[in-house]
Each structure stands twice: as C-alpha cells, then as structure tokens.
Design a protein around this motif. Structure first.
Motif, PDB file in Angstrom:
ATOM      1  N   GLY A 188       0.821  -1.213   0.000  1.00 10.90           N
ATOM      2  CA  GLY A 188       0.000   0.000   0.000  1.00 10.90           C
ATOM      3  C   GLY A 188       0.847   1.251   0.000  1.00 10.90           C
ATOM      4  N   ASN A 189       0.175   2.384   0.100  1.00 13.90           N
ATOM      5  CA  ASN A 189       0.861   3.663   0.033  1.00 13.90           C
ATOM      6  C   ASN A 189       1.102   4.287   1.389  1.00 13.90           C
ATOM      7  OD1 ASN A 189       0.941   3.430  -2.674  1.00 13.90           O
ATOM      8  ND2 ASN A 189      -0.690   4.876  -3.114  1.00 13.90           N
ATOM      9  N   SER A 190       0.716   3.619   2.473  1.00 17.39           N
ATOM     10  CA  SER A 190       0.905   4.214   3.787  1.00 17.39           C
ATOM     11  C   SER A 190       2.386   4.207   4.147  1.00 17.39           C
ATOM     12  CB  SER A 190       0.116   3.431   4.835  1.00 17.39           C
ATOM     13  OG  SER A 190       0.576   2.095   4.898  1.00 17.39           O
ATOM     14  N   LYS A 191       2.804   5.272   4.832  1.00 15.89           N
ATOM     15  CA  LYS A 191       4.204   5.372   5.237  1.00 15.89           C
ATOM     16  C   LYS A 191       4.329   4.963   6.691  1.00 15.89           C
ATOM     17  CE  LYS A 191       7.353   8.482   3.966  1.00 15.89           C
ATOM     18  NZ  LYS A 191       7.958   9.774   3.745  1.00 15.89           N
ATOM     19  N   GLY A 192       4.197   3.705   6.977  1.00 13.77           N
ATOM     20  CA  GLY A 192       4.320   3.217   8.338  1.00 13.77           C
ATOM     21  C   GLY A 192       5.382   2.133   8.396  1.00 13.77           C
ATOM     22  N   PRO A 193       5.527   1.486   9.549  1.00 12.70           N
ATOM     23  CA  PRO A 193       6.489   0.403   9.642  1.00 12.70           C
ATOM     24  C   PRO A 193       6.045  -0.766   8.756  1.00 12.70           C
ATOM     25  CG  PRO A 193       5.245   0.638  11.681  1.00 12.70           C
ATOM     26  CD  PRO A 193       4.858   1.778  10.795  1.00 12.70           C
ATOM     27  N   GLY A 194       6.972  -1.319   8.004  1.00 15.26           N
ATOM     28  CA  GLY A 194       6.643  -2.416   7.108  1.00 15.26           C
ATOM     29  C   GLY A 194       6.107  -1.955   5.762  1.00 15.26           C
ATOM     30  N   SER A 195       6.041  -0.646   5.557  1.00 12.94           N
ATOM     31  CA  SER A 195       5.517  -0.108   4.308  1.00 12.94           C
ATOM     32  C   SER A 195       6.568  -0.208   3.214  1.00 12.94           C
ATOM     33  CB  SER A 195       5.127   1.359   4.508  1.00 12.94           C
ATOM     34  OG  SER A 195       4.798   1.930   3.276  1.00 12.94           O
ATOM     35  N   SER A 196       6.120  -0.351   1.974  1.00 11.41           N
ATOM     36  CA  SER A 196       7.067  -0.444   0.866  1.00 11.41           C
ATOM     37  C   SER A 196       7.432   0.932   0.319  1.00 11.41           C
ATOM     38  CB  SER A 196       6.486  -1.320  -0.238  1.00 11.41           C
ATOM     39  OG  SER A 196       5.320  -0.736  -0.755  1.00 11.41           O
ATOM     40  N   VAL A 197       6.690   1.973   0.668  1.00 10.96           N
ATOM     41  CA  VAL A 197       6.967   3.322   0.158  1.00 10.96           C
ATOM     42  C   VAL A 197       8.071   3.971   0.992  1.00 10.96           C
ATOM     43  CG1 VAL A 197       6.007   5.621  -0.218  1.00 10.96           C
ATOM     44  CG2 VAL A 197       4.628   3.619  -0.708  1.00 10.96           C
ATOM     45  N   ILE A 198       9.094   4.504   0.302  1.00  7.18           N
ATOM     46  CA  ILE A 198      10.208   5.173   0.972  1.00  7.18           C
ATOM     47  C   ILE A 198       9.944   6.674   1.027  1.00  7.18           C
ATOM     48  CG2 ILE A 198      12.677   5.658   0.887  1.00  7.18           C
ATOM     49  CD1 ILE A 198      12.881   3.011  -0.800  1.00  7.18           C
ATOM     50  N   ALA A 199       9.646   7.268  -0.146  1.00  3.11           N
ATOM     51  CA  ALA A 199       9.406   8.713  -0.229  1.00  3.11           C
ATOM     52  C   ALA A 199       8.398   8.983  -1.331  1.00  3.11           C
ATOM     53  CB  ALA A 199      10.706   9.452  -0.518  1.00  3.11           C
ATOM     54  N   GLY A 259      26.075   1.678  -1.861  1.00  7.24           N
ATOM     55  CA  GLY A 259      25.706   0.934  -0.657  1.00  7.24           C
ATOM     56  C   GLY A 259      25.173   1.819   0.461  1.00  7.24           C
ATOM     57  N   TRP A 260      25.833   2.971   0.687  1.00  5.84           N
ATOM     58  CA  TRP A 260      25.384   3.865   1.757  1.00  5.84           C
ATOM     59  C   TRP A 260      23.995   4.418   1.467  1.00  5.84           C
ATOM     60  CZ3 TRP A 260      24.113   8.897   0.866  1.00  5.84           C
ATOM     61  CH2 TRP A 260      24.581   9.488  -0.306  1.00  5.84           C
ATOM     62  N   GLU A 261      23.659   4.585   0.169  1.00  4.79           N
ATOM     63  CA  GLU A 261      22.339   5.114  -0.201  1.00  4.79           C
ATOM     64  C   GLU A 261      21.242   4.111   0.130  1.00  4.79           C
ATOM     65  OE1 GLU A 261      23.289   8.069  -3.911  1.00  4.79           O
ATOM     66  OE2 GLU A 261      23.392   5.913  -4.295  1.00  4.79           O
ATOM     67  N   VAL A 262      21.509   2.832  -0.094  1.00  2.00           N
ATOM     68  CA  VAL A 262      20.524   1.790   0.212  1.00  2.00           C
ATOM     69  C   VAL A 262      20.261   1.759   1.716  1.00  2.00           C
ATOM     70  CG1 VAL A 262      20.028  -0.679   0.110  1.00  2.00           C
ATOM     71  CG2 VAL A 262      21.170   0.439  -1.802  1.00  2.00           C
ATOM     72  N   LEU A 317       9.455   6.733  -4.427  1.00  4.10           N
ATOM     73  CA  LEU A 317      10.467   5.690  -4.310  1.00  4.10           C
ATOM     74  C   LEU A 317       9.884   4.609  -3.422  1.00  4.10           C
ATOM     75  CD1 LEU A 317      13.742   7.711  -3.565  1.00  4.10           C
ATOM     76  CD2 LEU A 317      13.138   6.584  -5.687  1.00  4.10           C
ATOM     77  N   TYR A 318      10.058   3.355  -3.812  1.00  2.12           N
ATOM     78  CA  TYR A 318       9.494   2.268  -3.008  1.00  2.12           C
ATOM     79  C   TYR A 318      10.331   1.003  -3.175  1.00  2.12           C
ATOM     80  CZ  TYR A 318       7.409   1.032  -7.517  1.00  2.12           C
ATOM     81  OH  TYR A 318       7.209   0.722  -8.838  1.00  2.12           O
ATOM     82  N   TRP A 319      10.104   0.057  -2.258  1.00  2.00           N
ATOM     83  CA  TRP A 319      10.778  -1.232  -2.304  1.00  2.00           C
ATOM     84  C   TRP A 319       9.917  -2.205  -3.093  1.00  2.00           C
ATOM     85  CZ3 TRP A 319      15.595  -1.436  -0.765  1.00  2.00           C
ATOM     86  CH2 TRP A 319      16.038  -0.537   0.221  1.00  2.00           C
ATOM     87  N   LYS A 320      10.533  -2.950  -3.981  1.00  2.00           N
ATOM     88  CA  LYS A 320       9.865  -4.050  -4.669  1.00  2.00           C
ATOM     89  C   LYS A 320      10.787  -5.245  -4.504  1.00  2.00           C
ATOM     90  CE  LYS A 320       7.463  -5.200  -8.894  1.00  2.00           C
ATOM     91  NZ  LYS A 320       7.165  -4.755 -10.252  1.00  2.00           N
ATOM     92  N   ARG A 321      10.358  -6.207  -3.710  1.00  2.00           N
ATOM     93  CA  ARG A 321      11.196  -7.290  -3.200  1.00  2.00           C
ATOM     94  C   ARG A 321      12.374  -6.639  -2.482  1.00  2.00           C
ATOM     95  NH1 ARG A 321      10.235  -9.114  -8.501  1.00  2.00           N
ATOM     96  NH2 ARG A 321       8.367 -10.400  -8.568  1.00  2.00           N
ATOM     97  N   ASN A 322      13.599  -6.836  -2.955  1.00  2.00           N
ATOM     98  CA  ASN A 322      14.728  -6.187  -2.273  1.00  2.00           C
ATOM     99  C   ASN A 322      15.363  -5.101  -3.127  1.00  2.00           C
ATOM    100  OD1 ASN A 322      15.722  -7.891  -4.180  1.00  2.00           O
ATOM    101  ND2 ASN A 322      17.417  -8.653  -2.942  1.00  2.00           N
ATOM    102  N   LYS A 323      14.654  -4.623  -4.133  1.00  2.00           N
ATOM    103  CA  LYS A 323      15.159  -3.584  -5.028  1.00  2.00           C
ATOM    104  C   LYS A 323      14.428  -2.259  -4.780  1.00  2.00           C
ATOM    105  CE  LYS A 323      17.374  -6.514  -7.997  1.00  2.00           C
ATOM    106  NZ  LYS A 323      17.716  -7.584  -7.092  1.00  2.00           N
ATOM    107  N   VAL A 324      15.138  -1.154  -5.014  1.00  2.00           N
ATOM    108  CA  VAL A 324      14.521   0.172  -4.911  1.00  2.00           C
ATOM    109  C   VAL A 324      14.014   0.545  -6.297  1.00  2.00           C
ATOM    110  CG1 VAL A 324      14.899   2.602  -4.406  1.00  2.00           C
ATOM    111  CG2 VAL A 324      16.043   0.864  -3.049  1.00  2.00           C
TER     112      VAL A 324
END
Length: 163
Positions: free
Chosen positions: A6-17, A40-43, A118-125
């Motif tokens: 989903g689009n909520s910015k909470g713990p466990g959310s896939s959305v970064i910004a 690496g530091w950006e991730v 920006l969001y997480w999809k599996r382990n990719k940004v």
C-alpha cells in the motif's frame, strides 16, 4: 512473514518517499517503473527512510535517464569511509523504448517527466515516474476544493455513524 502493501508510510511499508507536490502541480498522463543505480550507503539510508523527492526531475541524456535533485541523507554510521554526496545524479534503469517515449513526449511544450515515489519491490529500490502536464491555477483550486469536500464528508459520516 508477509509485508504490508500500500501507500501508507508506516512500519513495514514499501513506500520510501513520495512527491506529493507533483500530484498537486501536474496532471498525470502515464506512469513508468524504473530501477535505480545506488551506492551501498544510499541503500542503507533508504532503509532508514532518509529520502526526499521534492523539486526532483528526470533528465534524458545520450539515451539514458537520470534522476536529478533527489536528496538521500547519508547516515553517520554507513558512510564513514567515503565522501557521500546527498544530491548526486542517479541513473535510472528503463527499457530503451520507454526512454525513447519519455524523450519524445518531453520535447512537447508543457510536458515533463517527474518522479512520484520511491518504493521497495522485493529487495530492489524502484522509482515511479510519470509523464505529466502542468495544471492551471483554476485546476489547482478545483483539486483543493475536492480534497476539502472529501475531508468534510468524512467528518460528517463519522459524526453520523457515532449517533
């Protein structure tokens, strides 16, 4: 363990910004999903949620797409051995046909390409991009009016359900 979508910015959310200003300033015509080339530091900073997309835009140069103006704040613990540039230009990973389409549309007057989130999809940004056209002042007023009415409608419904 299942992660929350989903689009909520909470713990466990896939959305970064998110770029909320873009949705207010522009009419969204078409969206794309692009990968991001990161250090690496950006991730690590993105995992901590230290990213901003305000005043960010997409530039197509030499058949490649770049994300300009994004701000990823370096963590003190992650970037000790190298000099971290928080606003560096980051390369976007898109198919050649998508880059060509974005380039051709952005050549028209009044069209541009902006990142929405920006969001997480599996382990990719991933970065959601949109081809957009600018809104006029009266369109912005209408958007604000609709938002206020939906907020007021929600209050009325909550009050009605309590009684």
């Amino acid at each position: 363990m299942a992660t929350k979508k989903g689009n909520s910015k909470g713990p466990g959310s896939s959305v970064i910004a998110q770029n909320k200003k873009a949705r207010f300033e522009y009419h969204i015509d078409e969206t794309f999903e692009a990968g991001l080339v990161l250090a690496g530091w950006e991730v690590k900073s993105l995992r901590a949620g230290k990213a901003q997309l305000t005043d960010t835009y997409i530039l197509i140069r030499n058949g490649e797409a770049f994300l300009l103006g994004s701000h990823i704040m370096p963590l003190n613990t992650a970037s000790t051995h190298e000099i971290a540039d928080p606003t560096r230009t980051r390369k976007l990973l898109l198919h050649r046909k998508e880059i060509a389409k974005i380039f051709s549309v952005t050549q028209d007057k009044g069209h541009t390409c902006v990142p929405l989130k920006l969001y997480w999809k599996r382990n990719k940004v991933k970065c959601e991009l949109a081809l957009v056209t600018g809104k006029k002042l009266h369109d912005k007023r209408a958007t604000e009016k609709d938002r206020d009415w939906n907020r007021q409608k929600g209050r009325i419904m909550r009050e009605h359900n309590k009684a």
